[in-house]
Each structure stands twice: as structure tokens, then as C-alpha cells.
Design an enzyme around this catalytic site. Structure first.
Site, PDB file in Angstrom:
ATOM      1  N   PHE A  43       0.832  -1.201   0.000  1.00 20.25           N
ATOM      2  CA  PHE A  43       0.000   0.000   0.000  1.00 20.25           C
ATOM      3  C   PHE A  43       0.869   1.254   0.000  1.00 20.25           C
ATOM      4  O   PHE A  43       0.562   2.230  -0.676  1.00 20.25           O
ATOM      5  CB  PHE A  43      -0.932   0.004   1.215  1.00 20.25           C
ATOM      6  CG  PHE A  43      -2.119   0.912   1.059  1.00 20.25           C
ATOM      7  CD1 PHE A  43      -3.237   0.496   0.363  1.00 20.25           C
ATOM      8  CD2 PHE A  43      -2.119   2.188   1.604  1.00 20.25           C
ATOM      9  CE1 PHE A  43      -4.336   1.332   0.202  1.00 20.25           C
ATOM     10  CE2 PHE A  43      -3.212   3.033   1.452  1.00 20.25           C
ATOM     11  CZ  PHE A  43      -4.324   2.595   0.749  1.00 20.25           C
ATOM     12  N   GLU A  44       1.973   1.219   0.748  1.00 18.67           N
ATOM     13  CA  GLU A  44       2.904   2.350   0.799  1.00 18.67           C
ATOM     14  C   GLU A  44       4.325   1.836   1.006  1.00 18.67           C
ATOM     15  O   GLU A  44       4.527   0.754   1.567  1.00 18.67           O
ATOM     16  CB  GLU A  44       2.558   3.309   1.953  1.00 18.67           C
ATOM     17  CG  GLU A  44       1.264   4.059   1.765  1.00 18.67           C
ATOM     18  CD  GLU A  44       0.624   4.480   3.075  1.00 18.67           C
ATOM     19  OE1 GLU A  44      -0.217   5.380   3.046  1.00 18.67           O
ATOM     20  OE2 GLU A  44       0.968   3.885   4.116  1.00 18.67           O
ATOM     21  N   SER A  45       5.294   2.616   0.547  1.00 15.43           N
ATOM     22  CA  SER A  45       6.706   2.396   0.849  1.00 15.43           C
ATOM     23  C   SER A  45       7.298   3.710   1.348  1.00 15.43           C
ATOM     24  O   SER A  45       6.768   4.783   1.053  1.00 15.43           O
ATOM     25  CB  SER A  45       7.477   1.921  -0.389  1.00 15.43           C
ATOM     26  OG  SER A  45       7.089   0.619  -0.774  1.00 15.43           O
ATOM     27  N   HIS A  71       1.470   4.369   8.960  1.00 13.32           N
ATOM     28  CA  HIS A  71       2.199   3.116   9.175  1.00 13.32           C
ATOM     29  C   HIS A  71       3.610   3.151   8.597  1.00 13.32           C
ATOM     30  O   HIS A  71       4.533   2.556   9.173  1.00 13.32           O
ATOM     31  CB  HIS A  71       1.355   1.925   8.686  1.00 13.32           C
ATOM     32  CG  HIS A  71       1.779   1.268   7.425  1.00 13.32           C
ATOM     33  ND1 HIS A  71       1.372   1.695   6.186  1.00 13.32           N
ATOM     34  CD2 HIS A  71       2.568   0.179   7.216  1.00 13.32           C
ATOM     35  CE1 HIS A  71       1.890   0.901   5.265  1.00 13.32           C
ATOM     36  NE2 HIS A  71       2.624  -0.025   5.854  1.00 13.32           N
TER      37      HIS A  71
END
Length: 282
Positions: A43-45, A71
Site C-alpha cells: 500500500f505504501e513504501s 504506518h
């Protein structure tokens, strides 16, 4: 270039919300960072750079760079603690595109816990009945008669529509529109978070409904602020649940600091566990 894989909001590997932390990235362009995020399919990095002794983070989804996210920063605290710390507890300040985020990391024999100070929430807008109805319909929902409070746009760095539902409505969500962005952007929101106010459980997606997020730290602050404002919690500490529908149930711990009856700060905490070290070929 190196990266670490960690799971956030979990004490066990292969649970919670996975995150890729990229380091040694000074040579990467913004396009490169986006491409690597797309390659990892999470979803994200997050990409960490050290400039003049200060930590700077850039956060990407598979579509774009974000000003702020929850997160990834909580997971980053794990990296900072193990690469730059020398004790059980540390405090960090990380520069994002929008603001400087204070983080705390605490390592015990059993767990690693990261805490983020999200600051004072901004209550941007209360939606009209018609505005909320449009969003309920877009997600195959009807406004719950059991919930008398309205939807609001709230931000602690990333503005969310907090759309309240009653018990068991989360199971019925189906995207009826191709893109939520045209519906929520005029309201001042970036994303939408559906919140079961009875069970303190939430769900959120990218605006096309293609990818559901397992656990969303940037939405936890606004969700807690919403519950507090409307008198739906009796304590200044609570646990939000997310990820059940993806088979990775996660717990997001939130603490509210109050001053003169108003929220002065919101702290979001997560357990973090390391999954892997990876060396990437440039």
C-alpha cells in the site's frame, strides 16, 4: 540500495500491515521511488535520507507521493532504532513533505513499539446530509439509523472523511463508483475512512477501491478525534481494529492528550516486527 521489510501493527511476522523501508536512496529520482513502490506492490513504501544529521522521509503509494502517512513512519522508527540507536528507548524527529513528525521507539525483550505524535487534529468540515448520502450510496451503504452523528473531514496530516456506520455494515461495502476522489476532494479530503463506531473498526481503500489498506495510522488520529468529539469513548486511550477483511487483523493503539476540554495531541502506537533484509540490484 538496500531495503527492509517489516510488519506494522503486529507482534508476529506476516501479520499487520507490511512495509518496505528503502535506504541508501540519494541517487533515486521521484520517478524511481514511485517505480520501486510499484515493484513492491504494498500500500505504501518509505524512503529514508540523512541530510546534515537530520532524517528526511518520502512516502509513496503505487500511484503518488504522499505528504504524510502513518504506518510507514511507525515502521521507519524500527529502522532508525536499529541503525542509529544504542539503547532501549529513543526519540526521533523525521522531516516529511508536510511537517516534522516526532517518533518514539521502545525495544523490550518481547516487543518493539513505535509511537507517533500526530499533533492537534484539524476539524475541516461537517458534511451535509446530502453530501454524506452521496458517499454512502457510492459504497453500497445506507445511512445508519442507529448512528445520529454526521460524517466529518478531519486531518492530523492527511485529511480523511470519517464516515460513521453501525455494527455489521462494514461487511456490505461495495464500490459503486470508479473513483471516490471527485466526490471527496471538493470536501477537502484525500481519502475516506469508514468507521464502525460501535466496535471501533475501520476500513479504507485507495480511491478507486482497487486496494484495501490493512491498517492506517494516518486515519487512526482522525478516527479517534471523531470518537472523542462525539462522546463515543469514555477513556483517553483506545484500540482501533482494521484488516479483518484481508485476513491480517491489526490493532492500532491511540492515546489522546486533552487540554481545557479540547484535544491537544494524538499519539498513535504500533508494534513492529522485522520480516527480512533485502539487497536490491540498481
Amino acid at each position: 540500495m538496500k531495503c527492509e521489510l517489516v510488519d506494522v501493527f503486529s507482534t508476529k511476522k506476516l501479520n499487520g500491515n507490511g512495509l518496505t523501508i528503502f535506504s541508501d536512496v540519494d541517487h533515486l529520482s521521484s520517478a524511481d521511488m514511485l517505480a520501486w513502490t510499484q515493484e513492491m506492490r504494498q500500500f505504501e513504501s518509505i524512503f529514508i535520507q540523512v541530510k546534515g544529521g537530520e532524517f528526511h522521509a518520502r512516502i509513496f503509494t503505487i500511484e503518488e507521493e504522499l505528504d504524510f502517512a502513518g504506518h510507514p513512519l511507525l515502521g521507519l522508527a524500527y529502522h532508525l532504532h536499529h541503525h542509529y540507536g544504542n539503547g532501549p528507548r529513543h526519540e526521533w524527529r523525521v522531516h516529511t513533505k508536510s511537517k516534522v513528525i516526532p517518533l518514539t521507539s521502545l525495544k523490550t525483550a518481547e516487543t518493539f513499539t513505535a509511537t507517533m505524535s500526530q499533533g492537534k487534529p484539524e476539524f475541516i468540515r461537517t458534511l451535509s446530509e446530502q453530501e454524506a448520502q452521496t458517499l454512502y450510496a457510492a459504497l453500497n451503504l445506507t445511512p445508519p439509523s442507529e448512528v445520529s452523528i454526521g460524517a466529518e473531514v478531519i486531518s492530523t496530516g492527511l485529511p480523511y472523511v470519517i464516515l460513521p456506520v453501525a455494527s455489521h455494515q462494514l461487511e456490505h461495502i461495495v464500490f459503486k463508483v470508479k473513483d471516490l476522489a471527485p466526490l471527496i476532494a471538493p470536501l477537502g479530503a484525500k481519502f475516506l475512512y469508514v468507521l464502525d463506531v460501535d466496535n471501533r473498526e475501520g476500513r479504507t481503500w485507495d480511491n478507486q477501491g482497487a486496494v484495501e489498506d490493512i491498517a492506517t495510522g494516518s486515519a487512526a488520529g482522525p478516527a479517534a478525534a471523531y470518537l472523542f468529539k462525539h462522546g463515543l469513548i469514555s477513556s483517553h486511550e483506545l484500540t482501533l481494529h482494521q484488516g479483518r477483511f484481508l485476513g491480517r487483523p491489526s490493532e492500532i493503539n491511540v492515546a489522546i492528550a486533552e487540554h481545557d476540554g479540547e484535544i491537544a495531541n494524538i499519539f498513535v502506537s504500533a508494534n513492529v516486527v522485522k520480516v527480512a533484509d533485502i539487497s536490491l540490484v540498481d
